[in-house]
Design a protein around this motif. Structure first.
Motif, PDB file in Angstrom:
ATOM      1  N   GLY A  88       1.016  -1.378   0.041  1.00  0.00           N
ATOM      2  CA  GLY A  88       0.032   0.031  -0.186  1.00  0.00           C
ATOM      3  C   GLY A  88       0.766   1.361  -0.180  1.00  0.00           C
ATOM      4  N   TYR A  89       2.199   0.977   0.240  1.00  0.00           N
ATOM      5  CA  TYR A  89       2.876   2.317   0.479  1.00  0.00           C
ATOM      6  C   TYR A  89       3.965   2.748  -0.614  1.00  0.00           C
ATOM      7  CZ  TYR A  89       6.639   5.325   2.236  1.00  0.00           C
ATOM      8  OH  TYR A  89       7.326   6.532   2.511  1.00  0.00           O
ATOM      9  N   TRP A  90       4.659   1.500  -1.027  1.00  0.00           N
ATOM     10  CA  TRP A  90       5.822   1.644  -1.807  1.00  0.00           C
ATOM     11  C   TRP A  90       5.706   1.691  -3.461  1.00  0.00           C
ATOM     12  CZ3 TRP A  90      10.319   3.222  -0.206  1.00  0.00           C
ATOM     13  CH2 TRP A  90      10.734   2.833   1.028  1.00  0.00           C
ATOM     14  N   PRO A  91       4.571   1.291  -4.013  1.00  0.00           N
ATOM     15  CA  PRO A  91       4.336   1.633  -5.329  1.00  0.00           C
ATOM     16  C   PRO A  91       4.077   3.009  -5.588  1.00  0.00           C
ATOM     17  CG  PRO A  91       2.982  -0.432  -4.532  1.00  0.00           C
ATOM     18  CD  PRO A  91       3.835   0.192  -3.515  1.00  0.00           C
ATOM     19  N   LYS A  92       3.704   3.783  -4.898  1.00  0.00           N
ATOM     20  CA  LYS A  92       3.379   5.297  -5.060  1.00  0.00           C
ATOM     21  C   LYS A  92       4.551   6.273  -4.712  1.00  0.00           C
ATOM     22  CE  LYS A  92       0.553   5.765  -1.089  1.00  0.00           C
ATOM     23  NZ  LYS A  92      -0.251   4.737  -0.810  1.00  0.00           N
ATOM     24  N   GLU A  93       5.899   5.608  -4.216  1.00  0.00           N
ATOM     25  CA  GLU A  93       7.031   6.365  -4.027  1.00  0.00           C
ATOM     26  C   GLU A  93       7.954   6.128  -4.941  1.00  0.00           C
ATOM     27  OE1 GLU A  93       7.413   8.015  -0.903  1.00  0.00           O
ATOM     28  OE2 GLU A  93       5.213   7.444  -0.623  1.00  0.00           O
ATOM     29  N   ARG A  94       8.854   6.915  -4.936  1.00  0.00           N
ATOM     30  CA  ARG A  94       9.955   7.291  -5.747  1.00  0.00           C
ATOM     31  C   ARG A  94      11.393   7.322  -5.077  1.00  0.00           C
ATOM     32  NH1 ARG A  94       6.680   5.374  -8.130  1.00  0.00           N
ATOM     33  NH2 ARG A  94       5.194   6.490  -9.751  1.00  0.00           N
ATOM     34  N   GLY A  95      12.368   6.918  -5.934  1.00  0.00           N
ATOM     35  CA  GLY A  95      13.710   7.055  -5.296  1.00  0.00           C
ATOM     36  C   GLY A  95      14.269   5.688  -5.315  1.00  0.00           C
ATOM     37  N   GLU A  96      15.522   5.642  -4.845  1.00  0.00           N
ATOM     38  CA  GLU A  96      16.349   4.233  -5.120  1.00  0.00           C
ATOM     39  C   GLU A  96      15.650   3.348  -4.391  1.00  0.00           C
ATOM     40  OE1 GLU A  96      21.072   2.873  -4.447  1.00  0.00           O
ATOM     41  OE2 GLU A  96      20.548   5.152  -4.041  1.00  0.00           O
ATOM     42  N   ILE A  97      15.468   3.563  -2.973  1.00  0.00           N
ATOM     43  CA  ILE A  97      14.812   2.495  -2.259  1.00  0.00           C
ATOM     44  C   ILE A  97      13.450   2.109  -2.797  1.00  0.00           C
ATOM     45  CG2 ILE A  97      14.076   1.881   0.264  1.00  0.00           C
ATOM     46  CD1 ILE A  97      16.001   3.916   1.292  1.00  0.00           C
ATOM     47  N   ALA A  98      12.798   3.224  -3.173  1.00  0.00           N
ATOM     48  CA  ALA A  98      11.327   2.767  -3.657  1.00  0.00           C
ATOM     49  C   ALA A  98      11.539   1.895  -5.066  1.00  0.00           C
ATOM     50  CB  ALA A  98      10.541   4.085  -4.084  1.00  0.00           C
ATOM     51  N   ASP A  99      12.646   2.225  -5.809  1.00  0.00           N
ATOM     52  CA  ASP A  99      12.676   1.480  -6.996  1.00  0.00           C
ATOM     53  C   ASP A  99      13.080   0.138  -6.388  1.00  0.00           C
ATOM     54  OD1 ASP A  99      12.269   3.803  -8.363  1.00  0.00           O
ATOM     55  OD2 ASP A  99      14.319   4.307  -9.063  1.00  0.00           O
ATOM     56  N   PHE A 100      14.038   0.038  -5.846  1.00  0.00           N
ATOM     57  CA  PHE A 100      14.328  -1.430  -5.281  1.00  0.00           C
ATOM     58  C   PHE A 100      13.115  -2.162  -4.635  1.00  0.00           C
ATOM     59  CE2 PHE A 100      15.202  -4.109  -1.580  1.00  0.00           C
ATOM     60  CZ  PHE A 100      15.935  -5.133  -2.368  1.00  0.00           C
ATOM     61  N   MET A 101      12.412  -1.459  -3.800  1.00  0.00           N
ATOM     62  CA  MET A 101      11.251  -2.288  -3.050  1.00  0.00           C
ATOM     63  C   MET A 101      10.140  -2.772  -4.343  1.00  0.00           C
ATOM     64  SD  MET A 101      11.614  -2.607  -0.030  1.00  0.00           S
ATOM     65  CE  MET A 101      10.136  -3.066   0.681  1.00  0.00           C
ATOM     66  N   ASN A 102      10.081  -1.859  -5.337  1.00  0.00           N
ATOM     67  CA  ASN A 102       8.902  -2.270  -6.306  1.00  0.00           C
ATOM     68  C   ASN A 102       9.425  -3.348  -7.315  1.00  0.00           C
ATOM     69  OD1 ASN A 102       6.982  -0.518  -5.413  1.00  0.00           O
ATOM     70  ND2 ASN A 102       8.060   1.163  -5.852  1.00  0.00           N
ATOM     71  N   THR A 103      10.869  -3.370  -7.303  1.00  0.00           N
ATOM     72  CA  THR A 103      11.342  -4.297  -8.486  1.00  0.00           C
ATOM     73  C   THR A 103      11.860  -5.749  -7.917  1.00  0.00           C
ATOM     74  OG1 THR A 103      13.524  -3.317  -8.433  1.00  0.00           O
ATOM     75  CG2 THR A 103      11.781  -2.738 -10.111  1.00  0.00           C
TER      76      THR A 103
END
Length: 181
Positions: free
Chosen positions: A60-75
């Motif tokens: 519910g949180y990470w898909p709408k975030e941006r940045g290096e950590i978000a990119d990692f979490m989403n992939t």
């Protein structure tokens, strides 16, 4: 063969969530040092492991975030264990409903890098009981919550060996333990 690393932020009195599943207190200590540690850990990770509740919070949180950590979490590959979820739609997520221990043991054999277990106190308890967690990596927040969800839900003693302790400027202490021999 990968290792299973439990990585959590915990209050000094042992809670991973406050009352009513409150994790807003995590923001109290988030800053450059924890962000840099998180980024460094990205390079060690070959996958993430979640129980249902933590998965739902993260998805519910990470898909709408941006940045290096978000990119990692989403992939990064994500492995979710649940008896009640019908599907897991977050990118690169695999849902498991069967034998947790056998599945995690197989994942450890198949994934060359470390697998990080976030939150998921109930899942962690079952994995601890089966001896599948290789390292306990905990960020102790200098905060007493007085209640909530305890990180450790064990029915027995477990002796650990300290491998590292590192204080941060915000009062957090990162501790790392392995099972004592």
């Amino acid at each position: 063969m990968g290792r299973l690393v439990m990585w959590n932020l915990m209050s000094l009195d042992g809670f991973v969530e406050g009352p009513n599943r409150d994790i807003s207190w995590h923001e109290d200590v988030w800053g450059e040092e924890l962000e840099q540690l998180s980024i460094a850990q990205l390079h060690e990770a070959g996958g993430l492991l979640f129980g249902r509740i933590t998965y739902e919070l993260m998805a519910g949180y990470w898909p709408k975030e941006r940045g290096e950590i978000a990119d990692f979490m989403n992939t990064v590959p994500k492995h979710v264990f649940s008896r009640t979820l019908a599907r897991a739609d977050w990118t690169n997520t695999q849902l498991f409903t069967g034998d947790v221990g056998a599945t995690v043991a197989r994942l450890k054999r198949e994934i060359a890098k470390d697998i990080f277990l976030f939150g998921s106190a109930d899942l962690a308890a079952s994995l601890i009981a089966e001896g599948l967690i290789d390292e306990f990596r905990i960020a102790i927040n200098p905060l007493l919550l007085g209640g909530g969800t305890p990180l450790f839900k064990l029915g027995t003693r477990l002796k650990l060996k300290l491998t590292d302790a590192r204080p941060l400027s915000n009062g957090v202490v990162i501790i790392r333990y392995t099972l004592a021999q």
